[in-house]
Write an enzyme that holds these catalytic residues in place. Sequence first.
Site, PDB file in Angstrom:
ATOM      1  N   ASP A   1      34.110  36.664  40.692  1.00  0.00           N
ATOM      2  CA  ASP A   1      35.531  37.018  40.674  1.00  0.00           C
ATOM      3  C   ASP A   1      36.321  35.895  41.317  1.00  0.00           C
ATOM      4  O   ASP A   1      35.803  35.146  42.153  1.00  0.00           O
ATOM      5  CB  ASP A   1      35.774  38.324  41.437  1.00  0.00           C
ATOM      6  CG  ASP A   1      35.172  39.530  40.744  1.00  0.00           C
ATOM      7  OD1 ASP A   1      35.178  39.568  39.499  1.00  0.00           O
ATOM      8  OD2 ASP A   1      34.699  40.440  41.440  1.00  0.00           O
TER       9      ASP A   1
ATOM     10  N   ASP B   1      37.700  40.985  33.369  1.00  0.00           N
ATOM     11  CA  ASP B   1      38.424  42.204  33.744  1.00  0.00           C
ATOM     12  C   ASP B   1      39.799  42.242  33.081  1.00  0.00           C
ATOM     13  O   ASP B   1      40.239  43.289  32.580  1.00  0.00           O
ATOM     14  CB  ASP B   1      38.582  42.289  35.265  1.00  0.00           C
ATOM     15  CG  ASP B   1      37.253  42.285  36.004  1.00  0.00           C
ATOM     16  OD1 ASP B   1      36.248  42.770  35.445  1.00  0.00           O
ATOM     17  OD2 ASP B   1      37.225  41.786  37.147  1.00  0.00           O
TER      18      ASP B   1
END
Length: 146
Positions: free
Chosen positions: A110, A126
Amino acid sequence: MTLVEFIYAMLLSIDQFIKYLVRNFMDYGQSIPIINGFFQLTSHRNTGAAWGMFSGQKIFLISIALIVIVIGLIYSRKVTDKLTRIAFGFFIGGAMGNVVDRLIFEEVTDMYEVTFINYPIFNNADVFLVCGVILFLISIYKDSRL
């Protein structure tokens, strides 16, 4: 190559390239401010889903994603609406991006951190998943108004 295949291949490539850059050119935990007090790039790893839910449940998360991918591939071949096909491409590409991370690295990379609220650090996959859902909802709304 269908429109759906082109979209998910392109998005998967973008996702994996940016994650490669983060893994190889940022130290874990390093943050680079983009907009002070609002948004920064932060090198982070996640073994779960948003907010750490299902942390360490790699098999479960991969299984759910693979089911979503297979269903998306099946239904994307049956729909004729272009917006719906684009939505499936985004959704499949996003799901694939995080599955690749879990299979290769056993965690998801991330990097996008919104700093003015308590929100989990997230990645391109995402974003693609969320965009796919939004586009799909728009296509359903559009069809219901005809």
